[in-house]
Scaffold this motif. Structure first.
Motif, PDB file in Angstrom:
ATOM      1  N   GLY A   3      38.826  39.668  35.645  1.00 26.03           N
ATOM      2  CA  GLY A   3      38.679  40.800  34.720  1.00 26.03           C
ATOM      3  C   GLY A   3      39.886  41.707  34.704  1.00 26.03           C
ATOM      4  N   GLY A   4      41.028  41.125  34.395  1.00 26.88           N
ATOM      5  CA  GLY A   4      42.265  41.899  34.325  1.00 26.88           C
ATOM      6  C   GLY A   4      42.924  42.012  35.679  1.00 26.88           C
ATOM      7  N   MET A  29      39.793  46.357  34.451  1.00 26.52           N
ATOM      8  CA  MET A  29      38.387  46.722  34.297  1.00 26.52           C
ATOM      9  C   MET A  29      37.499  46.150  35.403  1.00 26.52           C
ATOM     10  SD  MET A  29      38.531  48.731  31.856  1.00 26.52           S
ATOM     11  CE  MET A  29      36.788  49.054  31.794  1.00 26.52           C
ATOM     12  N   GLU A  30      37.824  44.959  35.883  1.00 26.06           N
ATOM     13  CA  GLU A  30      36.998  44.388  36.954  1.00 26.06           C
ATOM     14  C   GLU A  30      37.540  44.834  38.302  1.00 26.06           C
ATOM     15  OE1 GLU A  30      35.746  40.075  38.914  1.00 26.06           O
ATOM     16  OE2 GLU A  30      37.717  40.387  38.057  1.00 26.06           O
ATOM     17  N   PRO A  31      36.732  45.498  39.110  1.00 24.88           N
ATOM     18  CA  PRO A  31      37.199  45.871  40.438  1.00 24.88           C
ATOM     19  C   PRO A  31      37.478  44.611  41.273  1.00 24.88           C
ATOM     20  CG  PRO A  31      35.150  47.026  39.885  1.00 24.88           C
ATOM     21  CD  PRO A  31      35.352  45.960  38.856  1.00 24.88           C
TER      22      PRO A  31
END
Lengths: 738, 212
Positions: free
Chosen positions: A245-246, A196-198
């Motif tokens: 974020g992942g 989800m986190e770029p």
């Protein structure tokens, strides 16, 4: 400490805190939006400028010219750097693609320029003014077209010198003679991590010292990668990544955001922050390669496998590694005659590299569908067929046992709890209104990889403990299980422990990858805690051998002293790490799973809906059932994606993944996922580590897609061997609507 | 965004949808450099916008191209609202505007003059958690945490939608009292992607709060 013999009884075995369902210690930050992720670090350095990345719009060829005039003249622009101004960056270890520098374009959306401006809007607008002239060259993008020329290739997990071919017995003769046989080809598509986190980084230089706040699973790899690509000493690089974020493998490696932020900051003389805009990530970054897998199974009429053949072809940039999709096949089932190997084709798509359960995820999609087909040919229940072919030793080396292997218990427990006996072995037989309903299952295996990992723990005057390690928490629960480990070892509540992660100034950990993070990072901390216990005992004049740490006190003989007392004259620190010996050579160490799924298929449209899922997992000691369960249900969700929807579509003309955003690349959403059940077996593995845990982050994905696919087959009677099973692949062959 | 909640009529929706299709049919003009020439090095005209954010009036002078999302994250430094895709695909940027959830990435800040914006920071704090935030912790309704603020904003809004009787795609009986069945919950939350796959736990968290 060196871990060279199986662990005996140790303080973790008390299980007062380890193994308990402690909710995440970082939970309050995450649910209130106060956990700081990389791009959000307004606090760390003032005067951050915004970088925006320009990606190549050809897949292969050369850049002839880059015109930055208009971009440099645009509002707010501070500077523009282009790939032509730099030498090609040497790829970091385990990486293939050039991240920046030089005129060669090796894949679509390779970074070719960075525009730095005062605001994001200005940087973005000016990025569209950069004009790049290319000389395109023809490339190879079609794995199926290149498969015939693919070269046999060693499994990257087994080292460069590993045997390419795993051959046991006489495969050809035994397969020819097998009374019951299967010879089928299965395909899996390219997949993307879609965390989800770029990717995002802020870079700041202080003289020749660089600090990068980034989103990385592996702090030490990011540090080494930056040092190598920038040509500076590693000690000049500091990397911080407290929240991620992942990743799912996508953030194991240095990516263009970090390198370009560093280069951009150097060029403009002020800190620069860069995120890879979402539509760039999929072609710019790494992906899981597609595979074409041929499986040949031979069996006696009683169901015992006599032969297992598995050859997987994948693709990568020249010099890249294959997707190791046959690894599990070497270990999952007994059979005296075996031929198993990988082949690799050179392609000009972006870099193929690790994605969650690299190898096992696509490998089991094929193998466990083949096992389902074989069970049907033999007229044996799929659960019983797997139990019949279980092995307790490495099929290549009968002297080498598994450390702990309870796959049969997983299968039997799962069958019982899922109500497998209600499954109708005849496909297409169960109707529920417009739905045709089926059940499927699959087995999973994923190696328990062991990596050295270090940590430091400090006892302060107030009795609080602070853990420091460059370990990362990518959602796995590392913060929490490290706090539990420290609390258990030192005899204090979890609330007395502060955990600081993701900083390259801390001792080097195993990092988050290959499902080794939980087991090895807690083991490293265990070693550090032993050191601190020794220091505490010495300071208090107690015998370290029999000192017991419990309830905030240290007890030895008839003495009982508050732990904080040991630090009253100043903090005490323990620092150590775990280094693993050859126990993983002497024993096969792996986690196991049995996956079960029930699906409904719309008899009119062919739409597949997953109705129920169950995973039974044998992964050694479960350090925290809350976070462990979440990893498994998350992996089951990803497995539903792999079975039913996830596929990168390749534009064969332009050599790119067409669906390069979260709208086009479909991943499961709430509506796709039913309630999921997870059962953990309780078999601590003393051969794995002093924690007696094993990997859990990837085993949850292993076999899931095949279980769903087999359930679809059980519902429809239509076998789709080309993942994902989208409705057009079986619609025309569905049972007639009554 | 000053429209009262849920007053969009079906007729207006159809008109809006038709307008959208016209936009799709318009030829793509291509990047500015295709037109040739170097644009003047002119400063971008700025616009002032005043909103009420988490109960406090906030005024910002902005490049009018600034999204509501970037205004929150980069200008007001309320970084709880996340940028996952910047395209309205993922839902990580979900905030409440005048009580209605929207994707903050798909909305320009200058469209929100006078609006009341609630972000995750306005829903609760680590020391004073909203029941939904507490339920997410209890049920482990997240892993990496990056989609979590959006999930929580959506979840809070979903319960209000149910309360107000707003139907969804899976509502079977529009005349019956609305209730939060599992299919309703999953349908309504489907604009918020969680790649860590915490859906089953998120559903448990929301269900618990809804039943409280």
């Amino acid at each position: 400490m060196d871990f060279t013999t199986p662990s005996g009884q140790n303080p973790i075995d008390r299980l007062k805190i380890v193994g308990r369902p402690v909710t995440r210690i970082d939970g309050p930050l995450k649910v209130t939006g106060t956990a700081p992720y990389a791009y959000e670090r307004h606090d760390v350095i003032p005067n951050q400028a915004y970088g925006y990345v320009v990606g190549a719009t050809i897949a292969k060829g050369r850049i002839v010219r880059i015109d930055t005039g208009a971009a440099k003249a645009a509002s707010g622009v501070i500077g523009v750097i282009t790939t032509l101004e730099y030498k090609p960056a040497a790829p970091p270890q385990r990486q293939t693609a050039n991240l920046f520098g030089g005129a060669e374009v090796a894949h679509y959306h390779q970074a070719v320029a960075l525009v730095v401006a005062k605001t994001f809007e200005e940087a973005r607008a000016a990025a569209h003014l950069v004009k790049v002239d290319y000389q395109a060259a023809p490339g190879k993008y079609d794995l199926a077209g290149e498969a015939s020329g693919a070269k046999p290739s060693a499994d990257p997990n087994e080292g460069q010198d590993a045997e390419i071919f795993d051959r046991v017995g006489d495969f050809d003769a035994a397969f020819a003679a097998a009374p019951v046989k299967l010879d089928e080809t299965y395909t899996t598509p390219c997949e993307t991590h879609a965390m989800m986190e770029p990717h995002a980084s802020i870079a700041a230089w202080n003289g020749d010292k660089l600090t990068v706040w980034t989103s990385s699973q592996m702090i030490n790899w990011a540090k080494a990668g930056l040092a190598k690509t920038l040509g500076i000493p590693a000690e000049n690089v500091r990397v911080q990544s407290p929240f991620i974020g992942g990743g799912f493998g996508g953030k194991l490696y240095l990516r263009a955001d970090a390198l370009l932020a560093a280069l951009g900051a150097k060029a403009v003389g002020q800190p620069v922050k860069v995120t890879l805009q979402r539509p760039l990530i999929i072609n710019n970054g790494t992906h899981r390669s597609a595979t074409i897998q041929r499986i040949r199974l031979g069996a006696a009429p009683d169901g015992r496998l006599t032969t297992i053949g598995h050859v997987s072809v994948s693709g990568n940039l020249p010099g890249g590694m294959p997707e190791p999709a046959v690894g599990q096949t070497k270990l999952l089932y007994a059979a005296p005659n075996r031929e198993i190997y990988l082949k690799l084709a050179a392609l000009d798509l972006g870099e193929a590299n690790d994605m969650r359960a690299p190898g096992e995820a696509p490998g089991l999609m094929a193998l466990e569908m083949a096992m389902d087909e074989m069970a049907e040919k033999l007229g044996i229940d799929p659960v019983e067929f797997r139990i019949l072919n279980d092995t307790q030793t490495d099929p290549r080396d009968p002297q080498r046992r598994f450390s702990e292997r309870h796959l049969v218990e997983c299968l039997r427990t799962g069958a019982d709890r899922f109500g497998w006996s209600r499954r109708n072995g005849t496909p297409g037989a169960i109707r529920d209104g417009k739905w045709i309903v089926g059940m499927g299952m699959a087995a999973g295996l994923r190696l328990n990889l062991l990596m050295p990992s270090a940590a430091r723990i400090r006892l302060d005057r107030d009795g609080r403990l602070t853990v420091e390690t460059d370990m990362t928490d990518i959602g796995t629960g590392a913060y929490t299980i490290l706090a539990q480990t420290a609390a258990e070892m030192m005899g204090v509540p979890v609330e007395a422990v502060t955990v600081i992660l993701g900083d390259s100034a801390s001792p080097v950990s195993a990092g988050s990858g290959g499902q080794w993070g939980a087991n090895t990072s807690t083991s490293g901390l265990y070693a550090a805690c032993l050191k601190l216990r020794g220091a505490v005992s010495a300071r208090l004049g107690l015998n370290a051998e029999d000192a017991e740490f419990a309830d905030g006190k240290v007890r030895s003989g008839n003495r009982s002293i508050p732990l904080a007392e040991a630090a009253k004259d100043g903090p005490l620190t323990g620092e150590d790490g775990i280094r693993f010996g050859d126990l993983d050579k002497r024993y096969v160490q792996a986690s196991f799973a049995a996956q079960f799924a029930e699906v409904g298929v719309d008899s009119f449209t062919g739409e597949v809906r997953v109705r129920r899922m169950l995973a039974v997992v044998d992964a050694g000691r479960v350090l925290n059932p809350v976070t462990a369960r979440s990893q498994v249900i998350g992996a089951m969700t990803m497995g539903v994606g792999a079975a039913l929807m996830e596929a990168l579509a390749i534009d064969m003309r332009h050599g790119c993944f067409v669906n390069h955003d979260l709208g086009g690349y479909e991943v499961p959403v709430h509506a796709d996922i039913p309630h999921q059940d997870v059962i953990f077996l309780d078999h601590p593995d003393a051969i794995s580590s002093p924690m007696k845990a094993k990997g859990i982050g990837e085993i949850g994905l292993c076999g899931v897609a095949a279980a769903v696919a087999n359930a679809v087959y059980n519902a429809t009677g239509v076998r789709v061997r080309d993942y994902p099973i989208t409705l057009e692949k079986h619609l025309a062959k569905l049972p007639r609507i009554a | 965004m000053n429209t009262p909640d849920w007053e969009l009529s079906r007729r207006e929706f159809v008109v809006g949808a038709a307008a959208s299709s016209v936009i799709v049919a318009t030829p793509f003009l291509g990047p500015a450099h295709a037109a040739g020439g170097t644009p003047p090095h002119a400063a971008v005209p700025m616009m002032k916008v005043t909103m009420e954010v988490n109960g406090s009036p906030r005024s910002v002078t902005l490049d009018p191209r600034t999204s509501l999302l970037d205004t929150l994250r980069e200008h007001l430094r309320l970084t709880g609202t996340k940028k996952g895709c910047d395209h309205g695909h993922c839902g990580a940027c979900t905030v409440l505007v005048n009580g209605t959830r929207i994707n903050a990435c798909l909305s320009l800040a200058v469209m929100h003059e006078g609006d009341k914006v609630t972000t995750v920071e306005g829903i609760g704090t680590p020391d004073a958690l909203h029941p939904m935030q507490a339920a997410f912790i209890k049920h482990d309704g997240f892993q990496c945490g990056y989609c979590t603020p959006g999930q929580i904003c959506s979840a809070v809004a979903v319960l209000k939608e149910i309360e107000k009787g707003v139907p969804s795609h899976v509502t079977e009986d529009l005349a019956a009292p609305m209730r939060l069945s599992n299919p309703e919950l999953r349908e309504r939350m489907s604009g918020n992607i969680c790649r860590c796959g915490a859906y089953s736990n998120i559903a448990a968290a929301i269900t618990e709060v809804a039943g409280a």
